[in-house]
Scaffold this motif. Structure first.
Motif, mmCIF file in Angstrom:
data_model
loop_
_atom_site.group_PDB
_atom_site.id
_atom_site.type_symbol
_atom_site.label_atom_id
_atom_site.label_comp_id
_atom_site.label_asym_id
_atom_site.label_seq_id
_atom_site.Cartn_x
_atom_site.Cartn_y
_atom_site.Cartn_z
ATOM 1 N N ALA A 1 0.820 -1.209 0.000
ATOM 2 C CA ALA A 1 0.000 0.000 0.000
ATOM 3 C C ALA A 1 0.852 1.257 0.000
ATOM 4 N N THR A 2 1.876 1.294 0.849
ATOM 5 C CA THR A 2 2.713 2.499 0.918
ATOM 6 C C THR A 2 3.592 2.635 -0.311
ATOM 7 N N GLY A 3 4.057 1.529 -0.841
ATOM 8 C CA GLY A 3 4.863 1.583 -2.055
ATOM 9 C C GLY A 3 4.054 2.017 -3.257
ATOM 10 N N PHE A 4 2.841 1.492 -3.373
ATOM 11 C CA PHE A 4 1.951 1.868 -4.469
ATOM 12 C C PHE A 4 1.559 3.343 -4.345
ATOM 13 N N GLY A 5 1.183 3.752 -3.136
ATOM 14 C CA GLY A 5 0.793 5.143 -2.908
ATOM 15 C C GLY A 5 1.943 6.105 -3.118
ATOM 16 N N GLY A 6 3.144 5.717 -2.651
ATOM 17 C CA GLY A 6 4.308 6.573 -2.842
ATOM 18 C C GLY A 6 4.631 6.781 -4.309
ATOM 19 N N SER A 7 4.481 5.724 -5.100
ATOM 20 C CA SER A 7 4.729 5.839 -6.545
ATOM 21 C C SER A 7 3.718 6.756 -7.211
ATOM 22 N N LEU A 8 2.470 6.682 -6.788
ATOM 23 C CA LEU A 8 1.453 7.575 -7.335
ATOM 24 C C LEU A 8 1.788 9.030 -7.028
ATOM 25 N N CYS A 9 2.208 9.281 -5.792
ATOM 26 C CA CYS A 9 2.546 10.657 -5.385
ATOM 27 C C CYS A 9 3.750 11.197 -6.156
ATOM 28 N N ALA A 10 4.700 10.316 -6.452
ATOM 29 C CA ALA A 10 5.953 10.758 -7.055
ATOM 30 C C ALA A 10 5.990 10.596 -8.564
ATOM 31 N N ASN A 11 4.920 10.114 -9.170
ATOM 32 C CA ASN A 11 4.980 9.767 -10.590
ATOM 33 C C ASN A 11 5.336 10.952 -11.487
ATOM 34 N N ALA A 12 4.744 12.109 -11.235
ATOM 35 C CA ALA A 12 5.011 13.274 -12.083
ATOM 36 C C ALA A 12 6.488 13.651 -12.040
ATOM 37 N N ILE A 13 7.079 13.607 -10.846
ATOM 38 C CA ILE A 13 8.498 13.932 -10.719
ATOM 39 C C ILE A 13 9.358 12.833 -11.331
ATOM 40 N N ASP A 14 8.876 11.606 -11.270
ATOM 41 C CA ASP A 14 9.595 10.493 -11.892
ATOM 42 C C ASP A 14 9.674 10.699 -13.405
ATOM 43 N N VAL A 15 8.592 11.171 -14.000
ATOM 44 C CA VAL A 15 8.574 11.458 -15.435
ATOM 45 C C VAL A 15 9.599 12.539 -15.765
ATOM 46 N N VAL A 16 9.624 13.579 -14.954
ATOM 47 C CA VAL A 16 10.598 14.660 -15.152
ATOM 48 C C VAL A 16 12.018 14.116 -15.072
ATOM 49 N N LYS A 17 12.269 13.267 -14.098
ATOM 50 C CA LYS A 17 13.606 12.691 -13.919
ATOM 51 C C LYS A 17 14.057 11.922 -15.160
ATOM 52 N N ILE A 18 13.176 11.078 -15.678
ATOM 53 C CA ILE A 18 13.522 10.272 -16.852
ATOM 54 C C ILE A 18 13.766 11.159 -18.062
ATOM 55 N N LYS A 19 12.940 12.169 -18.257
ATOM 56 C CA LYS A 19 13.118 13.087 -19.378
ATOM 57 C C LYS A 19 14.468 13.800 -19.293
ATOM 58 N N GLN A 20 14.828 14.240 -18.096
ATOM 59 C CA GLN A 20 16.090 14.959 -17.914
ATOM 60 C C GLN A 20 17.284 14.016 -18.011
ATOM 61 N N PHE A 21 17.100 12.770 -17.619
ATOM 62 C CA PHE A 21 18.156 11.779 -17.784
ATOM 63 C C PHE A 21 18.445 11.547 -19.266
ATOM 64 N N GLU A 22 17.360 11.365 -20.015
ATOM 65 C CA GLU A 22 17.499 10.982 -21.421
ATOM 66 C C GLU A 22 18.096 12.108 -22.266
ATOM 67 N N LYS A 23 17.493 13.289 -22.187
ATOM 68 C CA LYS A 23 17.924 14.402 -23.027
ATOM 69 C C LYS A 23 17.950 15.693 -22.212
#
Length: 206
Positions: A108-130
């Motif tokens: 539950a906490t892992g799933f919820g934490g991922s939901l909360c952080a998903n937008a920032i995770d997308v930003v991280k991957i975009k900045q990693f790639e290019k």
């Protein structure tokens, strides 16, 4: 349990992982670029050397997505590690925590934490790639992605069907194993709490 205690647990859980992730950011940058770019004959070390030679160690390996990495861990790991004990006690219903209640709490906490952080995770991957296509600021990159793809499709829900179950699985592997092992070691004299109930530091390290 007070709001201050909960906030402190969340802050400590997130901060500890954020520091480690920041130190290991170059490995995450290389891993992500290899995943997106596909198989290549160059080894990860050779790729890192190439990036360092062309873009610089800091600018090419450490700086991309660094702020996003830290913010992401403050949210995800803060929820996963900080809120887990409270979720476990809720699932246990006042009894001693069973393996099932630990698994449920970690999921539950892992799933919820991922939901909360998903937008920032997308930003991280975009900045990693290019990194040259996106500003270093997390907020500025969010605004750019929201303008191009929309807030919901571009940030909130992008990849969440994979990231949320992954976050739950990681939490189960990390937190449940840690908590179950700690519960067993507490019964050993070498790791038993003192008369005041305080746990020795060695219990958490082992």
């Amino acid at each position: 349990m007070t709001s201050t205690t909960v906030a402190l647990d969340v802050a400590c859980g997130g901060s500890a992982t954020a520091v480690v992730s920041a130190l290991l950011n170059p490995t995450d940058v290389i891993k992500t670029r290899r995943q997106i770019g596909g198989l290549t004959s160059a080894s990860p070390l050779a790729m890192a050397r190439s990036v360092a030679a062309t873009e610089g160690v800091w600018k090419g390996l450490w700086a991309p997505g660094l702020a996003a990495t830290v913010y992401r861990e403050l949210l995800y790991s803060g929820c996963t590690k900080g809120l887990y004990p409270y979720a476990r006690d809720v699932f246990a219903g006042g009894d001693d925590a069973s393996l099932a209640s630990r698994l449920a709490a970690a999921s539950a906490t892992g799933f919820g934490g991922s939901l909360c952080a998903n937008a920032i995770d997308v930003v991280k991957i975009k900045q990693f790639e290019k990194p040259h296509l996106f500003p270093a600021s997390v907020v500025a990159t969010m605004r750019q992605l929201a303008a191009e793809e929309g807030i919901v499709r571009g940030l909130v829900l992008r990849g969440v069907s994979a990231s949320a179950p992954r976050g739950a699985a990681i939490a189960v592997g990390e937190v449940t194993t840690y908590d179950s092992t700690k519960a067993t070691l507490r019964t050993w004299d070498a790791f038993a709490p003192d008369a005041a109930g305080a746990e020795p530091f060695s219990l958490h390290v082992v």
